[in-house]
Design a protein around this motif. Structure first.
Motif, mmCIF file in Angstrom:
data_model
loop_
_atom_site.group_PDB
_atom_site.id
_atom_site.type_symbol
_atom_site.label_atom_id
_atom_site.label_comp_id
_atom_site.label_asym_id
_atom_site.label_seq_id
_atom_site.Cartn_x
_atom_site.Cartn_y
_atom_site.Cartn_z
ATOM 1 N N SER A 1 0.799 -1.221 0.000
ATOM 2 C CA SER A 1 0.000 0.000 0.000
ATOM 3 C C SER A 1 0.837 1.279 0.000
ATOM 4 O O SER A 1 0.350 2.334 -0.411
ATOM 5 C CB SER A 1 -0.942 0.020 1.215
ATOM 6 O OG SER A 1 -0.212 -0.111 2.420
ATOM 7 N N LEU A 2 2.081 1.214 0.455
ATOM 8 C CA LEU A 2 2.949 2.386 0.492
ATOM 9 C C LEU A 2 3.868 2.386 -0.713
ATOM 10 O O LEU A 2 4.380 1.343 -1.125
ATOM 11 C CB LEU A 2 3.781 2.392 1.783
ATOM 12 C CG LEU A 2 3.016 2.361 3.115
ATOM 13 C CD1 LEU A 2 3.981 2.319 4.288
ATOM 14 C CD2 LEU A 2 2.085 3.563 3.231
ATOM 15 N N ASN A 3 4.111 3.579 -1.294
ATOM 16 C CA ASN A 3 5.015 3.672 -2.431
ATOM 17 C C ASN A 3 6.475 3.756 -1.961
ATOM 18 O O ASN A 3 6.757 3.807 -0.764
ATOM 19 C CB ASN A 3 4.651 4.872 -3.321
ATOM 20 C CG ASN A 3 4.657 6.185 -2.540
ATOM 21 O OD1 ASN A 3 5.485 6.399 -1.659
ATOM 22 N ND2 ASN A 3 3.721 7.070 -2.866
ATOM 23 N N GLU A 4 7.392 3.802 -2.928
ATOM 24 C CA GLU A 4 8.819 3.798 -2.590
ATOM 25 C C GLU A 4 9.233 5.038 -1.804
ATOM 26 O O GLU A 4 10.097 4.970 -0.932
ATOM 27 C CB GLU A 4 9.643 3.697 -3.881
ATOM 28 C CG GLU A 4 9.604 2.340 -4.545
ATOM 29 C CD GLU A 4 10.535 2.264 -5.733
ATOM 30 O OE1 GLU A 4 11.714 1.918 -5.557
ATOM 31 O OE2 GLU A 4 10.065 2.573 -6.853
ATOM 32 N N GLN A 5 8.627 6.169 -2.120
ATOM 33 C CA GLN A 5 8.956 7.406 -1.416
ATOM 34 C C GLN A 5 8.554 7.320 0.052
ATOM 35 O O GLN A 5 9.310 7.705 0.951
ATOM 36 C CB GLN A 5 8.267 8.582 -2.083
ATOM 37 C CG GLN A 5 8.513 9.926 -1.412
ATOM 38 C CD GLN A 5 7.825 11.059 -2.129
ATOM 39 O OE1 GLN A 5 8.002 11.242 -3.326
ATOM 40 N NE2 GLN A 5 7.013 11.815 -1.413
ATOM 41 N N GLN A 6 7.379 6.789 0.315
ATOM 42 C CA GLN A 6 6.918 6.651 1.698
ATOM 43 C C GLN A 6 7.758 5.625 2.463
ATOM 44 O O GLN A 6 8.044 5.803 3.644
ATOM 45 C CB GLN A 6 5.443 6.251 1.708
ATOM 46 C CG GLN A 6 4.508 7.341 1.189
ATOM 47 C CD GLN A 6 3.090 6.850 1.001
ATOM 48 O OE1 GLN A 6 2.863 5.718 0.563
ATOM 49 N NE2 GLN A 6 2.115 7.694 1.325
ATOM 50 N N LEU A 7 8.169 4.556 1.780
ATOM 51 C CA LEU A 7 9.029 3.563 2.423
ATOM 52 C C LEU A 7 10.381 4.170 2.785
ATOM 53 O O LEU A 7 10.917 3.931 3.878
ATOM 54 C CB LEU A 7 9.226 2.355 1.499
ATOM 55 C CG LEU A 7 8.027 1.442 1.274
ATOM 56 C CD1 LEU A 7 8.362 0.368 0.251
ATOM 57 C CD2 LEU A 7 7.590 0.796 2.577
ATOM 58 N N TYR A 8 10.929 4.972 1.872
ATOM 59 C CA TYR A 8 12.224 5.602 2.140
ATOM 60 C C TYR A 8 12.105 6.591 3.302
ATOM 61 O O TYR A 8 12.975 6.620 4.189
ATOM 62 C CB TYR A 8 12.722 6.309 0.883
ATOM 63 C CG TYR A 8 14.111 6.887 1.026
ATOM 64 C CD1 TYR A 8 15.237 6.120 0.728
ATOM 65 C CD2 TYR A 8 14.305 8.199 1.448
ATOM 66 C CE1 TYR A 8 16.509 6.643 0.850
ATOM 67 C CE2 TYR A 8 15.569 8.724 1.580
ATOM 68 C CZ TYR A 8 16.673 7.947 1.275
ATOM 69 O OH TYR A 8 17.938 8.468 1.414
#
Length: 439
Positions: free
Chosen positions: A148-155
């Motif tokens: 559900s989270l994109n790469e930017q949110q994961l980073y």
């Protein structure tokens, strides 16, 4: 042979000594840092300069050269220097003599690099100074993934939340996460609209810098109350950034949205991490040189339990690599081999000599010998690692040989030559100790 004579004269002293060795040995095993390698002290300091956008030749001429000149002229004990220059990046490795005080050397490097910045391109930031240690290796890797989270949110979660949760753990160093996208507010310029209004990209940069400030303005007293007044010109939203005035000409104001588009984006992605085919973010936990791998990993795992409970819905925190498994199995392997060696030697003594006393002596002497070595290593400040464990594994073979020969000599003197126990013990040990006076 003197220690054998002393043991025969004062046997109760050695009973107490054996109990003391058992206690100290167990304490040493529990207290000694456990690692994959021994601590390797290499006097190397790395200086990293960054200046985004500067070409490699310019970076070498205007940053690397000045930096090396200043460091070589103001830092003592340098053995040699290496430098690697790329676009916007200069990495310099400084090798020192073995007897150099690295804390003093780092202080001299900081002073030298700050002094030479006046000759470098304007606006360059102070360098990152890192002390290199060969014992500082990744001991655990944590993967962050989500449906559900994109790469930017994961980073963002990895660099701003996970790192802060793990940073207080003693002996841990946390580099920047790999993978993901670094969030940035992007300004996309339209060259044709800029040209039509007589503007340049520098005008846009100046407009953003000028109208994105928070400055103190003093105080204002109203009645009996004094207030602190500040000028807050920081845009709160993307729309506010798009409405920044850039230029006033011919009775009209040119806003940012007239010549550019401001959006919530990310920097150009430099690396990609995939776990099970899914893009994710990888956080490496590096152990400092003098810390225990097992202790660091256990504390990180305990912190990860709390992190999982507080993580956003859909975020998966997975451990991909665990160095402590190899270390634990190495320790268990040495202990297992020592126990097998002692057991097989005792069984051989029991089968061939038929003496329970000799069997019991072998089963006690080999573990006590290993524990004695661990106690000595503990007081010398060493760690349990593959080197010390390998040495102990080799020593077990010598212990087996020596104990077998000693017990066989003693048993032969007792049974075949009917010598008294003290004399048989002394002469039996002489076959290993090699004291010619007791032959």
């Amino acid at each position: 042979m003197g220690i054998v004579r002393f043991a025969l004269r004062f046997p109760h002293t050695f009973y107490v000594l054996a109990a003391l060795i058992l206690f100290l040995g167990i304490t040493a095993i529990r207290a000694m840092p456990t690692d994959i390698f021994p601590e390797i002290r290499i006097p190397v300091v790395t200086v990293i300069w960054q200046y985004t956008g500067l070409s490699t030749p310019e970076m070498e001429q205007r940053v690397s050269t000045y930096s090396q000149y200043s460091i070589s002229a103001n830092v003592n004990g340098i053995k040699n220097m290496e430098a690697q220059t790329l676009d916007g990046l200069a990495v310099q490795k400084i090798y020192f003599q073995p007897d150099v005080n690295l804390d003093l050397a780092i202080a001299q490097i900081v002073s030298a690099t700050n002094a030479i910045r006046a000759l470098m391109p304007p606006g360059i930031q102070p360098p990152i100074i890192v002390q290199f240690n060969a014992s500082s290796v990744p001991v655990l890797q944590v993967n962050l993934s989500s449906d559900s989270l994109n790469e930017q949110q994961l980073y963002d979660y990895g660099i701003y939340r996970m790192r802060q949760q793990l940073a207080p753990i003693p002996g841990v160093t946390l580099p920047t996460p790999a993978g993901g996208k670094y969030r940035q507010i992007m300004v996309d310029l339209d060259p044709e609209k800029l040209l039509a209004r007589g503007l340049t990209p520098l005008d846009i940069v100046n407009a953003v810098n000028t109208q994105n400030l928070t400055l103190p303005s003093g105080t204002a007293k109203i009645g009996n109350t004094q207030y602190t007044v500040r000028t807050n010109a920081t845009p709160a939203t993307i729309d506010d950034l798009n409405n920044i005035p850039v230029k006033f000409a011919n009775g009209a104001t040119v806003f940012m949205k007239d010549v550019a588009n401001v959006r919530d984006g990310s920097a150009v992605q430099q690396n990609v991490v995939r776990a099970d085919g899914q893009r994710s973010v990888l956080l490496s936990i590096i152990k400092n040189g003098n810390a225990s791998t097992l202790e660091v990993v256990n504390r990180v795992k305990a912190a990860l339990q709390t992190a999982r409970a507080a993580a956003p819905a859909g975020l998966k925190i997975t451990e991909l690599f665990d160095q402590s498994v190899f270390v634990t199995r190495s320790v268990e392997g040495v202990l297992r081999e020592g126990a097998i060696a002692a057991g097989l030697t005792a069984l051989m003594i029991l089968l061939f000599l038929g003496s329970w006393r000799s069997t019991l002596v072998v089963m006690i002497s080999i573990p006590l010998s290993i524990l004695t070595s661990l106690v000595v290593l503990y007081f010398l400040g060493e760690t349990l690692n593959t080197m010390t464990l390998g040495g102990l594994a080799l020593a077990v073979g010598i212990l087996v040989d020596d104990s077998t020969v000693t017990i066989e000599n003693t048993h032969r003197l007792l049974t075949e030559e009917s010598r008294p126990l003290p004399e048989a013990t002394l002469h039996g040990a002489a076959g290993i100790a090699g004291d010619p006076g007791d032959g």
